[in-house]
Motif scaffolding. Structure first.
Motif, short mmCIF file in Angstrom:
data_model
loop_
_atom_site.label_atom_id
_atom_site.label_comp_id
_atom_site.label_asym_id
_atom_site.label_seq_id
_atom_site.Cartn_x
_atom_site.Cartn_y
_atom_site.Cartn_z
N SER A 1 85.16 36.52 59.59
CA SER A 1 84.36 35.42 59.05
C SER A 1 83.16 35.16 59.94
O SER A 1 83.24 35.29 61.16
N GLY A 2 82.03 34.80 59.31
CA GLY A 2 80.83 34.47 60.08
C GLY A 2 79.69 35.43 59.85
O GLY A 2 78.74 35.46 60.64
N GLN A 3 79.76 36.23 58.80
CA GLN A 3 78.69 37.20 58.54
C GLN A 3 77.53 36.56 57.77
O GLN A 3 77.63 35.46 57.23
N ASP A 4 76.46 37.32 57.71
CA ASP A 4 75.18 36.91 57.12
C ASP A 4 75.32 36.07 55.86
O ASP A 4 74.79 34.96 55.75
#
Lengths: 171, 459
Positions: free
Chosen positions: B264-267
């Motif tokens: 989790s935490g992508q563009d």
């Protein structure tokens, strides 16, 4: 005499091995970064007045003190990078992210190479690849995009790990 | 008349003259001098103190003052030759005494002098590099650590501290408040929450020296004052364009929906694209992901049909982009030009090639192409220019979404010239493809496509 010669050889060897990586900047091209854009918050973070983003002044793994980054940057893969920003408190803030590729390239100083960065604000940017949270499709599979800070070029990730700058929104 | 003069008068005049000026060169009175100090001992370490010499010369005027420090930690006087110099009481963890001497000289060169002694309490310096920034109704503040300080006091009010003679009366100020005995800062920036929007706050910070260190618990003088109008966000001038990525990388290395399990935490989870995916992003026009375009006809009026469009307004950035048009041999899609600019701040010392190997009409280079669009006043604009790398990246479709929809308004797979010369070799300039392939420096003499841009707005 023999020991003295050996000593000198070590010194010479050190000089040869030590890479000379001096930044070179064009004397004519307009600067794309600098004090008109950046404000050091004097806590290891740099605010970009143009984009509204707050950046870590040092690479992940380094510590900032009085404008100097100490320690060595740590290269991470996407898993490591996303883990690194989880619950991270930096400069008094949480909510740090891995930058997307547009955000990362917005830091490029286009009038300089080696590195193509503003060393007055980001004092220890390496001539190396920095990770983004973006990817592009190559033959049906995602390939992570990285920024090569030597030139400012966006590239497909060549290596398993890259250096990391952290970003957060300040809007 | 002379006959009327009493016999004794000349004698009295002679005596009077002797008492005044006649004999003054030999019996000048020395000036007298006393010193007053602007604060009573013990002085607060770090406080600014004024010494005032009060000199009197009964038979003339005072012509000069000369101050010297006789003992104690050396201090710097604002001036050693004025009647009332100031100095900053020295900082030290033990009490100390200071002695100053002043010599005053009168208009006849006679001198008078006196000394004054005072004690300075043990204490620490005021914090420096005090800073603060606020986001919404929260603020973060910090300062440099002070030698020998054990804690810090942060004072807040909605009027300036400048009017206070002593910080101890902070509560007399409007909304005067003390955050006492802070120990977490400066190791960790200090957080303030719940500030009132639209209110201007004032802050000072002091360092506290404990009784164990300074003998008695003492507080430094105040830092430089900071003021903040709460509710001001950080200013910024130009929001970046988001990418068009709507999918994420899974732990198996394949594309997957966002957020990806374990990654989790992508563009795609952030920014305008996240809003577009959630259906919460409002747009003026239309476009894939977060892109928000309005088509313009050749006069710059909004149209809905691509075939009637000559330009594209990016409603997020405000930029206006040219679109290719097959009816114009110069502007036909696929035409290529050499890179040329006569402007040193753009070309980096290498103008490029004026007569490139591929010409459309008599237009062979990017500068001539630029002039051609200005001459047409295409879409009402006469401020066309080559885009920067960042601007090109802002209209890149790295997610490949318009291809999937067969809805690309421009060729996203061509290589376009940017305005940016390469700092590593100014015979090259950067070319960018609008599909996320690695951009690269490229010889200015070789032909590449162009997509000119205008700042939009008034010109």
């Amino acid at each position: 005499m023999k020991t003295a010669c050996a000593g000198w050889l070590i010194v010479l060897a050190a000089l040869v091995v030590q890479p000379v990586m001096a930044q070179t900047c064009s004397s004519t091209l307009v600067k794309t970064t600098g004090s008109e854009r950046f404000r050091s918050q004097k806590d290891g973070s740099i605010y970009d007045l143009q984009t509204g983003l707050l950046w870590s002044a040092c690479s992940y793994g380094q510590t900032w003190k009085s404008g100097v980054c100490s320690g060595s940057p740590v290269a991470v893969d996407l898993t490591g990078a996303l883990l690194a920003v989880t619950d991270l408190t930096l400069a008094g803030y949480q909510g740090w992210r891995v930058p997307n590729i547009n955000e990362l390239q917005s830091l490029v100083e286009w009038s300089c190479v080696g590195p193509a960065a503003d060393l007055a604000y980001f004092p220890d940017i390496r001539n190396n690849h920095y990770l983004s949270s973006s990817a592009r499709d190559v033959d049906g599979a995602p390939v992570i995009q990285v920024l090569d800070f030597y030139s400012g070029r966006v590239r497909d990730a060549l290596y398993d790990t890259s250096y990391l700058l952290l970003v957060r929104d300040m809007r | 008349m002379t006959l009327d003069c009493p016999w004794w008068l000349p004698g009295v005049v002679a005596i009077a003259l002797a008492g005044c000026g006649g004999a003054g060169t030999t019996s000048n009175e020395k000036p007298s001098v006393s010193i007053s100090v602007s604060a009573t001992s013990p002085l607060t370490a770090g406080a600014t103190i004024r010494l005032t010499a009060s000199a009197l010369d009964v038979d003339g005027t005072i012509s000069s003052y000369q101050w010297t420090q006789i003992s104690g930690t050396s201090v710097e006087l604002s001036s050693a030759t004025i009647a009332a110099p100031t100095f900053v009481a020295p900082v030290g963890v033990s009490a100390q005494s200071l002695v100053f001497n002043v010599v005053v000289t009168d208009n006849d060169g006679a001198t008078g002098s006196t000394s004054v002694s005072m004690s300075v309490a043990a204490g620490v310096a005021a914090p420096v590099n005090f800073w603060m920034r606020n986001v919404g109704t929260n603020a973060v503040t910090n300062w440099d650590a002070v030698d020998h300080a054990s804690t810090y006091n942060l004072y807040m009010a909605t009027e300036s501290f400048a009017s206070l003679s002593s910080l101890s009366s902070y509560a007399t100020l409007t909304d005067g408040y003390l955050f006492p005995d802070i120990t977490s800062a400066p190791a960790t920036p200090y957080q303030l929450t719940g500030l009132e929007t639209g209110t201007r706050y004032y802050f000072v910070v002091t360092a506290v020296c404990s009784a164990a260190v300074c003998g008695t618990r003492t507080e430094s003088v105040a830092s430089t004052e900071i003021t903040r109008l709460i509710g001001q966000t950080f200013p910024f001038t130009q929001a970046l364009q988001d990418t068009t990525l709507e999918t994420c990388i899974g732990t198996d290395g394949e594309w997957t929906d966002c957020p990806a399990d374990g990654l989790s935490g992508q563009d795609a989870q952030y920014g305008r694209t996240a809003g577009a995916l959630a259906g919460t992003l409002s747009k003026t026009g239309s476009g894939v992901a977060a892109m928000d375009f309005t088509l313009l006809d050749e006069d710059g009026n909004a149209v809905t049909d691509r075939s009637a469009a000559h330009c594209l307004k990016d409603n997020h950035s405000g930029l206006i982009w040219e679109l290719k048009n097959a009816d114009d041999i110069v502007r036909t899609d696929g035409n290529r030009f050499s890179w040329y600019s006569a402007v040193a701040t753009t070309n980096g010392g290498q103008a490029g090639l004026y007569y490139g190997s591929e010409c459309s009409g008599d237009v062979c280079n990017t500068a001539s192409y630029n002039n051609y669009l200005d001459g047409l006043a295409l879409c009402g604009r006469t401020d066309w220019r080559l885009p920067t790398v960042a601007e090109l990246r802002g209209v890149s479709d790295v997610g490949g979404l318009c291809d999937e929809d067969d809805a690309c308004l421009y060729d996203t797979h061509a290589w376009y010239w940017s305005a940016d010369s390469w700092a590593g070799d100014a015979t090259q300039a950067w070319i960018v493809s609008l599909d996320g392939r690695p951009d690269t420096p490229y010889s200015k003499e070789l032909p590449r496509q162009v997509m000119m841009v205008s700042d939009g707005g008034s010109q």
